[in-house]
Scaffold this motif. Structure first.
Motif, short mmCIF file in Angstrom:
data_model
loop_
_atom_site.label_atom_id
_atom_site.label_comp_id
_atom_site.label_asym_id
_atom_site.label_seq_id
_atom_site.Cartn_x
_atom_site.Cartn_y
_atom_site.Cartn_z
N THR A 1 0.85 -1.19 0.00
CA THR A 1 0.00 0.00 0.00
C THR A 1 0.89 1.24 0.00
O THR A 1 2.05 1.19 0.41
CB THR A 1 -0.91 0.06 1.24
OG1 THR A 1 -0.08 0.14 2.42
CG2 THR A 1 -1.80 -1.16 1.33
N ILE B 1 -7.76 -0.46 4.79
CA ILE B 1 -6.61 0.42 4.55
C ILE B 1 -7.06 1.84 4.85
O ILE B 1 -8.07 2.30 4.31
CB ILE B 1 -6.13 0.32 3.08
CG1 ILE B 1 -5.92 -1.13 2.67
CG2 ILE B 1 -4.84 1.11 2.87
CD1 ILE B 1 -5.75 -1.32 1.17
N TRP C 1 -3.35 0.55 -3.42
CA TRP C 1 -3.01 -0.77 -2.88
C TRP C 1 -2.81 -1.76 -4.03
O TRP C 1 -3.34 -1.60 -5.12
CB TRP C 1 -4.11 -1.28 -1.94
CG TRP C 1 -5.38 -1.69 -2.64
CD1 TRP C 1 -5.75 -2.94 -3.04
CD2 TRP C 1 -6.48 -0.83 -3.02
NE1 TRP C 1 -6.98 -2.93 -3.64
CE2 TRP C 1 -7.44 -1.64 -3.64
CE3 TRP C 1 -6.72 0.54 -2.88
CZ2 TRP C 1 -8.64 -1.13 -4.13
CZ3 TRP C 1 -7.91 1.04 -3.38
CH2 TRP C 1 -8.85 0.23 -3.99
#
Length: 241
Positions: free
Chosen positions: A184, A208, A225
């Motif tokens: 990420t 995330i 990501w």
């Protein structure tokens, strides 16, 4: 904050203030110098007033929920505490909404947009500000929309362009279980340059999150990501949804 013509006007007015102060303090023409100083100061105040954004946002939360392992279906929810800077503002635009796939079913505060436009692949949707919504005092606005075939690649990105003065930006991606996140990153793009920001927080390989205080006006913030390819069962399952 100012463009180049406005910067020039600002510096001229500052010079007039300095000149007026010197005249008032160092010559017998105190009143003349005072008038110069006051007039230039009022012009600067008016310049700041005209340059002020139509809206300010104290807190903006952008949540992307991907519903299936293949990334075919997703929902975006954007909630923001918004304050109108001028009492006569009658509409608000959510701008620069885009994705690789298609976007549909826009809703603002659970209602249909007043207007919707598409320009260079970007969607802009508008809400009329009803009289009962005291946006001058600050109020939550919520935009929702649905994505189709937007996150089918091995790399996905949730982005946001700062169109209004914003104090705090939160960006979250909620992914389905069963497809691991490998890497990420969080970065912004401004004036043709890319700037790396603090790494996002990953929770349980499915969530995330990243946030930034006082994001730059006009900059695009990207939460990106990489995830593994969906398994055969996931691909087959998506065909029957």
């Amino acid at each position: 904050m100012f463009n180049k013509p406005n910067q020039l006007i600002f510096y001229i007015n500052v010079s007039i203030i300095v000149f007026g102060a010197l005249v008032a303090l160092l010559t017998p023409f105190f009143v003349v110098g005072l008038i110069f100083t006051i007039c230039a100061a009022l012009l600067i105040l008016d310049q700041f007033r005209q340059n002020k954004s139509a809206f300010t946002i104290s807190d903006l939360k952008k949540l992307l929920t991907v519903h299936d392992n293949t990334g075919n279906k997703a929902t975006l929810t954007q909630t923001q505490m918004t304050t109108a800077c001028h009492i006569d503002n009658s509409e608000y635009w959510f701008k620069n909404i885009r994705a690789i796939g298609s976007i549909s079913n826009f809703k603002i505060n659970h209602g249909q947009p007043y207007d919707q436009q598409k320009e260079n692949g970007n969607y802009h949707v508008c809400m009329r500000i009803p009289p009962e919504l005291k946006l001058i005092d600050g109020s939550d606005l919520t935009l929702t929309c649905e994505y189709q075939d937007a996150f089918t690649q091995s790399q996905g990105t949730l982005s946001h362009v700062i169109d209004d003065d914003t104090q705090h930006l939160h960006m979250t991606v909620q992914l389905p279980e069963g497809r691991a996140v490998s890497t990420t990153r969080f970065f912004c793009k401004h004036d043709g340059k890319e700037e790396a920001l603090l790494p996002p927080i990953v929770t349980g390989q499915t969530t995330i999150a990243a946030d930034v205080k006082n994001p730059k006006l006009g900059a695009e913030y990207c939460l990106q990501w990489n995830w593994s390819e969906p398994g055969l069962l996931g691909k087959l399952g998506s065909l029957f949804k």
